[in-house]
Structures are given as C-alpha cells and as structure tokens.
Design an enzyme around this catalytic site. Structure first.
Site, PDB file in Angstrom:
ATOM      1  N   HIS A 168      -9.992 -40.578   1.299  1.00 29.47           N
ATOM      2  CA  HIS A 168      -8.775 -39.764   1.252  1.00 29.47           C
ATOM      3  C   HIS A 168      -8.435 -39.230  -0.143  1.00 29.47           C
ATOM      4  O   HIS A 168      -7.849 -38.161  -0.285  1.00 29.47           O
ATOM      5  CB  HIS A 168      -7.589 -40.584   1.790  1.00 29.47           C
ATOM      6  CG  HIS A 168      -6.525 -39.756   2.435  1.00 29.47           C
ATOM      7  ND1 HIS A 168      -5.910 -40.107   3.612  1.00 29.47           N
ATOM      8  CD2 HIS A 168      -5.971 -38.568   2.086  1.00 29.47           C
ATOM      9  CE1 HIS A 168      -5.025 -39.186   3.941  1.00 29.47           C
ATOM     10  NE2 HIS A 168      -5.042 -38.243   3.025  1.00 29.47           N
ATOM     11  N   TYR A 183      -1.937 -41.540   8.523  1.00 28.13           N
ATOM     12  CA  TYR A 183      -1.002 -40.734   9.316  1.00 28.13           C
ATOM     13  C   TYR A 183      -0.333 -41.531  10.442  1.00 28.13           C
ATOM     14  O   TYR A 183       0.641 -41.075  11.040  1.00 28.13           O
ATOM     15  CB  TYR A 183      -1.684 -39.500   9.924  1.00 28.13           C
ATOM     16  CG  TYR A 183      -2.273 -38.529   8.922  1.00 28.13           C
ATOM     17  CD1 TYR A 183      -2.041 -38.658   7.552  1.00 28.13           C
ATOM     18  CD2 TYR A 183      -3.061 -37.465   9.335  1.00 28.13           C
ATOM     19  CE1 TYR A 183      -2.601 -37.773   6.642  1.00 28.13           C
ATOM     20  CE2 TYR A 183      -3.615 -36.575   8.427  1.00 28.13           C
ATOM     21  CZ  TYR A 183      -3.383 -36.741   7.081  1.00 28.13           C
ATOM     22  OH  TYR A 183      -3.934 -35.863   6.194  1.00 28.13           O
TER      23      TYR A 183
HETATM   24  N1  LIG Z   1      -6.544 -34.824   2.701  1.00 21.53           N
HETATM   25  C1  LIG Z   1      -5.294 -34.776   2.274  1.00 21.53           C
HETATM   26  O1  LIG Z   1      -4.931 -35.423   1.291  1.00 21.53           O
HETATM   27  C2  LIG Z   1      -4.319 -33.895   3.013  1.00 21.53           C
HETATM   28  C3  LIG Z   1      -3.079 -33.594   2.425  1.00 21.53           C
HETATM   29  C4  LIG Z   1      -2.208 -32.744   3.118  1.00 21.53           C
HETATM   30  C5  LIG Z   1      -2.579 -32.236   4.351  1.00 21.53           C
HETATM   31  N2  LIG Z   1      -3.787 -32.568   4.905  1.00 21.53           N
HETATM   32  C6  LIG Z   1      -4.202 -32.061   6.242  1.00 21.53           C
HETATM   33  O2  LIG Z   1      -3.909 -30.681   6.355  1.00 21.53           O
HETATM   34  C7  LIG Z   1      -2.989 -30.466   7.429  1.00 21.53           C
HETATM   35  C8  LIG Z   1      -2.066 -29.321   7.144  1.00 21.53           C
HETATM   36  O3  LIG Z   1      -1.367 -29.475   5.936  1.00 21.53           O
HETATM   37  P1  LIG Z   1       0.210 -29.623   5.857  1.00 21.53           P
HETATM   38  O4  LIG Z   1       0.718 -30.270   7.071  1.00 21.53           O
HETATM   39  O5  LIG Z   1       0.515 -30.223   4.544  1.00 21.53           O
HETATM   40  O6  LIG Z   1       0.740 -28.127   5.688  1.00 21.53           O
HETATM   41  P2  LIG Z   1       0.569 -26.714   6.406  1.00 21.53           P
HETATM   42  O7  LIG Z   1      -0.281 -26.765   7.591  1.00 21.53           O
HETATM   43  O8  LIG Z   1       0.221 -25.780   5.297  1.00 21.53           O
HETATM   44  O9  LIG Z   1       2.068 -26.410   6.795  1.00 21.53           O
HETATM   45  C9  LIG Z   1       2.762 -27.165   7.723  1.00 21.53           C
HETATM   46  C10 LIG Z   1       4.191 -26.695   7.733  1.00 21.53           C
HETATM   47  O10 LIG Z   1       4.249 -25.334   8.136  1.00 21.53           O
HETATM   48  C11 LIG Z   1       5.050 -25.186   9.310  1.00 21.53           C
HETATM   49  N3  LIG Z   1       4.353 -24.211  10.144  1.00 21.53           N
HETATM   50  C12 LIG Z   1       3.210 -24.398  10.847  1.00 21.53           C
HETATM   51  N4  LIG Z   1       2.835 -23.268  11.466  1.00 21.53           N
HETATM   52  C13 LIG Z   1       3.761 -22.336  11.155  1.00 21.53           C
HETATM   53  C14 LIG Z   1       3.929 -20.974  11.507  1.00 21.53           C
HETATM   54  N5  LIG Z   1       3.051 -20.355  12.292  1.00 21.53           N
HETATM   55  N6  LIG Z   1       5.009 -20.317  11.014  1.00 21.53           N
HETATM   56  C15 LIG Z   1       5.890 -20.945  10.202  1.00 21.53           C
HETATM   57  N7  LIG Z   1       5.769 -22.230   9.830  1.00 21.53           N
HETATM   58  C16 LIG Z   1       4.731 -22.930  10.306  1.00 21.53           C
HETATM   59  C17 LIG Z   1       5.110 -26.571   9.921  1.00 21.53           C
HETATM   60  O11 LIG Z   1       6.338 -26.792  10.588  1.00 21.53           O
HETATM   61  P3  LIG Z   1       6.400 -27.264  12.147  1.00 21.53           P
HETATM   62  O12 LIG Z   1       5.503 -28.450  12.308  1.00 21.53           O
HETATM   63  O13 LIG Z   1       7.843 -27.582  12.331  1.00 21.53           O
HETATM   64  O14 LIG Z   1       5.931 -26.098  12.951  1.00 21.53           O
HETATM   65  C18 LIG Z   1       5.073 -27.463   8.676  1.00 21.53           C
HETATM   66  O15 LIG Z   1       6.344 -27.550   8.082  1.00 21.53           O
HETATM   67  C19 LIG Z   1      -2.287 -31.823   7.560  1.00 21.53           C
HETATM   68  O16 LIG Z   1      -1.642 -31.980   8.800  1.00 21.53           O
HETATM   69  C20 LIG Z   1      -3.446 -32.750   7.366  1.00 21.53           C
HETATM   70  O17 LIG Z   1      -4.233 -32.828   8.538  1.00 21.53           O
HETATM   71  C21 LIG Z   1      -4.654 -33.379   4.246  1.00 21.53           C
END
Ligand SMILES: NC(=O)c1ccc[n+]([C@@H]2O[C@H](COP(=O)([O-])OP(=O)(O)OC[C@H]3O[C@@H](n4cnc5c(N)ncnc54)[C@H](OP(=O)(O)O)[C@@H]3O)[C@@H](O)[C@H]2O)c1
Length: 272
Positions: free
Chosen positions: A109, A51
């Site tokens: 990962h 990240y």
């Molecule tokens: N281990 C892995 O391979 C892996 C893969 C993917 C993710 N992850 C982890 O999981 C975390 C979350 O996953 P993610 O970032 O893919 O997706 P997510 O949390 O499902 O969604 C994030 C998206 O939703 C928006 N959002 C957040 N809160 C919101 C709300 N209350 N209302 C409307 N939209 C909202 C954000 O936009 P804004 O930021 O503009 O608010 C962003 O575009 C990652 O940050 C990471 O730490 C791990």
C-alpha cells in the site's frame, strides 16, 4: 460499451477502469454501489485491507454467480502487516474475506521505510505460489522504484499512484513507461477537491460530457488504468461512460497545461 483491457508487462490483462472502494464502509451502501457497477459492466474492483470492505466485496461478487475469471480483484497489504509472517497471515485473511484463492493484483500500500524490502520479497513468494497473479506497489516514487532494482527478483508490474489532470507527475509517468510499469491512477477525480476548473468545464460543454468524464477520459487516453470511486449509482454509471468519445490531440494538450501539483491524498515524496 466494451471497456478496453490493458496488457501488463507480465502479459496479464486488466480492465482499464475499476471501481475504487475506499470509504465505502457501510454494507448497504457497498451492496448498492456494487450492484450498480456490476450491472453497467464494471468487472474490476479496487479494495485494500485498510478499507474494511474486502468481506463485502467477497460476498457481492460471489452472489453474482460469475466465475472467478470474470472478475478482476485488487487488494493491498496494509502497512501494519509488512512483517513477513504477519503479511502472509493477513493476506490469507484477505483471500478468505474475498472468497477466492487468488487475487489478480496484490499491492504494497505504501513504501514504508525499512520494511518495504522484506514485504516485497514476501509478495514475490505469494506470486510464486499462485496466490497473486500480478504484484505491484502503490505510492512509490522513482527513488523507491530504483531502490527495488537492488533486491527484487520481479520488478513491480503496477504502480498505483495519485494521478489526475491537476497532478500529472510527468517524470514518474515517463519512468514507469520506460520500465514497463503500468500506472493505475487513484483519486482520478482529484477526490472531488476541484470540480470547477474552467478548462475542464469548457471541454465538458464542448464534448457534451460531464466534468468527471473529461477528467477520466484524459487519463484513459494517456494510457493509464483509472479507479474512480463513487457510492452513488448514477455517478458510478456516469464514470463508466467514457469509452464512446475521444478528446482531440489539441484538447489533450490543453488539459496537460492544468497540472498544478495538487495532492489530495498521501505525499510519499519525502519518505526515505
Ligand atoms: N493506493 C492508495 O493509497 C489509494 C489512495 C486513494 C485512493 N485509492 C483508490 O482510488 C480510488 C479513487 O480515489 P478517491 O476515492 O480518493 O477519489 P476519486 O475517485 O478521485 O473521487 C471520489 C470523490 O468524487 C465524488 N465523485 C465520484 N464520481 C463523481 C462524479 N461523476 N461527479 C462528481 N463527483 C463524483 C465521490 O463522491 P460520491 O461517492 O458521493 O459520489 C467522492 O467524493 C479509491 O476508492 C481507492 O480504490 C488508492
């Protein structure tokens, strides 16, 4: 609002919600997100070598003046660092960036074929040295976990996978339950790829909560740890406010019917 802590199979505990930090690359934005999260009560932060923000997290949590025990830090070994020597040195770099001498949770990962076994054995050593309080994996399918029974001295305590109302992975969830593996739901908002589902919207109205809060609360009631990401203070607060209401059994069932296998991130199912 007090956030429940979930007890893991090794008796360590983890706050049931953590702030996802993927795609927060700019330090100013990071700082702003971190401050909003810290002040509302987030103490669990999910980063990764990939990240590019471990350094920012290290600086941010240190600046709070909190003791190390007050913070739950997860990082993940990036796939390019799966060679044993490289893994160890890259992890030392991560610790330095994070301004700590241990992480609460260290994950591989992704289940890289041929390299994942040695990488896991290296993680077991880091655990034995006390540099990783809990070790686990990410993006592992049942097959990858089953294979670990042949070589692991410690089975993973956590599997961090994509999980949300639209991707429920019931077999994997059951398998992890049966094996004492805690699931951390990544992309719990389906990466914001579908914010218009009718059932979720209706329940949001019914409970006077937001669409995102229904998505997250469903996962929490299923017993998982959730890792929503936002860079925006208001949404960071909104995503945290999910511990003051309860979705009824019938409505939990209704949400269960919305699974449609929607993957928004990696698809590890074809990885041999
Ligand atoms: N281990 C892995 O391979 C892996 C893969 C993917 C993710 N992850 C982890 O999981 C975390 C979350 O996953 P993610 O970032 O893919 O997706 P997510 O949390 O499902 O969604 C994030 C998206 O939703 C928006 N959002 C957040 N809160 C919101 C709300 N209350 N209302 C409307 N939209 C909202 C954000 O936009 P804004 O930021 O503009 O608010 C962003 O575009 C990652 O940050 C990471 O730490 C791990």
């Amino acid at each position: 609002v007090t956030v429940p802590h979930v007890t893991l199979a090794n008796n360590n505990t983890v706050p049931q919600i953590g702030l996802g930090l993927w795609q927060i690359k700019d330090q100013m934005q990071f700082q702003q997100a971190f401050e909003a999260a810290w002040s509302v009560g987030y103490r669990h932060f999910d980063t990764a070598q990939a990240y590019g923000n471990e350094q920012y997290l290290g600086e941010a949590w240190s600046a709070t003046g909190a003791t190390r025990d007050d913070v739950f830090i997860t990082t993940k070994i990036w796939i390019k660092h799966f060679g044993v020597k490289h893994l160890k040195s890259s992890f030392d770099d991560s610790l330095a960036s994070l301004q700590t001498d241990y992480v609460d949770l260290l994950l591989l990962h992704f289940p890289v074929t041929l390299r994942r076994k040695k990488a896991w054995l290296a993680l077991e050593r880091l655990h034995a040295e006390g540099k990783a309080r809990t070790i686990g994996v990410s993006n592992y399918t049942i097959r990858h976990l089953e294979e670990m029974k042949k070589y692991a001295s410690i089975m993973p305590v956590v599997n961090q996978v994509e999980l949300h109302v639209f991707l429920q992975q019931p077999e994997l969830v059951q398998y992890c339950k049966d094996h004492g593996i805690m699931i951390e739901a990544y992309s719990p908002l389906a990466h914001a790829k579908d914010m218009h589902n009718q059932t979720v919207s209706l329940l949001a109205q019914k409970y006077e909560k937001t669409y995102a809060q229904i998505m997250l609360r469903w996962l929490v009631q299923e017993g998982h740890v959730v890792l929503p990401k936002s860079g925006r203070p208001q949404r960071i607060r909104e995503n945290y406010a999910i511990f003051d209401f309860e979705i009824s059994t019938e409505d939990m069932e209704l949400l269960r019917t919305q699974d449609r296998g929607l993957r928004t991130c990696w698809n590890p199912t074809h990885i041999p």
